[in-house]
Design a protein around this motif. Sequence first.
Motif, PDB file in Angstrom:
ATOM      1  N   ILE A   1       8.794  -6.494   7.508  1.00 12.55           N
ATOM      2  CA  ILE A   1       7.483  -5.846   7.378  1.00 12.55           C
ATOM      3  C   ILE A   1       7.171  -5.746   5.895  1.00 12.55           C
ATOM      4  N   THR A   2       6.028  -6.279   5.504  1.00 16.35           N
ATOM      5  CA  THR A   2       5.685  -6.396   4.091  1.00 16.35           C
ATOM      6  C   THR A   2       5.180  -5.089   3.490  1.00 16.35           C
TER       7      THR A   2
ATOM      8  N   SER B   1       2.417  -4.699   1.910  1.00 21.79           N
ATOM      9  CA  SER B   1       0.991  -4.519   2.196  1.00 21.79           C
ATOM     10  C   SER B   1       0.786  -3.730   3.487  1.00 21.79           C
ATOM     11  N   CYS B   2       1.645  -3.948   4.471  1.00 19.72           N
ATOM     12  CA  CYS B   2       1.566  -3.171   5.720  1.00 19.72           C
ATOM     13  C   CYS B   2       1.994  -1.723   5.493  1.00 19.72           C
TER      14      CYS B   2
ATOM     15  N   GLN C   1      -0.590   0.538   4.059  1.00 20.76           N
ATOM     16  CA  GLN C   1      -1.690   0.907   4.948  1.00 20.76           C
ATOM     17  C   GLN C   1      -1.400   2.180   5.731  1.00 20.76           C
TER      18      GLN C   1
ATOM     19  N   THR D   1      -0.137   1.778  10.856  1.00 18.87           N
ATOM     20  CA  THR D   1       0.106   0.334  10.713  1.00 18.87           C
ATOM     21  C   THR D   1       1.591   0.024  10.775  1.00 18.87           C
ATOM     22  N   ILE D   2       2.400   0.847  10.146  1.00 19.27           N
ATOM     23  CA  ILE D   2       3.855   0.640  10.188  1.00 19.27           C
ATOM     24  C   ILE D   2       4.349   0.729  11.620  1.00 19.27           C
TER      25      ILE D   2
ATOM     26  N   GLN E   1       3.418  -2.371  13.557  1.00 15.45           N
ATOM     27  CA  GLN E   1       4.257  -3.502  13.154  1.00 15.45           C
ATOM     28  C   GLN E   1       5.669  -3.384  13.728  1.00 15.45           C
TER      29      GLN E   1
END
Length: 434
Positions: free
Chosen positions: A164-165, A167-168, A171, A175-176, A179
């Motif tokens: 998981i990047t 950028s995620c 957010q 969002t985490i 993901q």
Amino acid sequence: MKIGVIADDLTGANATGVCLTKNAFRSATVVFGGDIPKNSSINALCVDTDSRYVQPQMAMQRVLHVQKQLDMWGADVIAKRIDSTVRGNLGSEIDALLDSKANRIAIVVVTYPDSGRVVTGGYLLVDGIPVEKTDVAKDPMNPITESHVPSILQKQSHHTVTHITLSCVLQGQLTIREQLMQHIEEGSRIIVVDAISNEDIDVIAKAMDTIQQFDLMPVDPGPLTAAYGFVKSAQSVKNDKIIVTVGSITSLTDRQLQYVIEKRNVTPVYVNPRQLASVSSSWDEEIARATAEALKKLQSEDVLMITTYSPGTEKLDLYTLAKEQHVQEEILAKRITEGLASVTNQVVQLANYCISGSFSSGGDVTAALCAISGAEAIQLYDEVLPRAAFGRFIGGTFDGIPVVTKGGTVGDKHSIDECIKYLMNNKEEGRVAI
């Protein structure tokens, strides 16, 4: 709530134990080959398997042996402590723990901001340098030849590793969570998550806590384990309430309060100091109003903040107010702190919840709380931060309730939040229920 940490070396076990202690756990380290202590006051155990440089099969056996010990001890959360420079039998030790429980998922966050370790794009940087370019790469027992954490783990594990990047992560929690669930549903058992700050780690921990159908296991050098343990502990005592009483009017207080408000989504009860700086009926009226508001908010707030400081508050001209009311300035100053303490005291008396902790900022506020509540003394146990003491009230309305008192000009923006965290993790059975 108990948390058990399986560490591949003694130094690492101690490091994670310190992280947990900073999050107000009562931690202890068990040296390789030692027995689990019988001390019931310990709620965080870090056990050294001394397995960083042994053969992978031996490492797996040692990890599984410790897991059985921690299960018998009653650990609610199992965490895997790994080296912050990704040395050791990472894959085999994680696999052993995953294979022992079908619904367990490893959440790997190698980031340790306070030690200069961050992960972005999956790459581990040590003080801004890829780990393979540091002196760690020359470790004669376990040289590091690459810096991409998902690749390192995939070469060592038979489970699918995903990533998981950053950028995620940036957010936010929702969002985490999305993901994480997507990766899990697609069959991943090891998920590496980027992070560059302690705030990122806190958000990851909160996202993990929202996933109840799987056993999410923190795999990290310590910060994620401590953050996740704290979130789980707070969740287990969510019906308990902590009251925060603050009367100090300084820029530091403003930063400390705003940090708590934003981090914990707290809606303060603002008590009007001008109404309290009076010998008229406005004093009683403001106390009644603020008490009613506080009792209503207590229904939805686990941390109830009662304060005379609101954004944009200007210091009262007590000289002029005292002259208008024909009293001394000291009398009006005392009326303000006594009024603030009276609101807190009435909330404790009237609440239909267990008040499991109290925080007060400023010596005058703490003294007023003792006087109004009828407390005879504060029994002291520990120092949370410099000039922030932990103890229990003796006598009066607050008898037996844990309390942290702090100087109004002490600390940084995190200090009040640190004190709240300490109270949350020092709740004992048999507290006074109101």
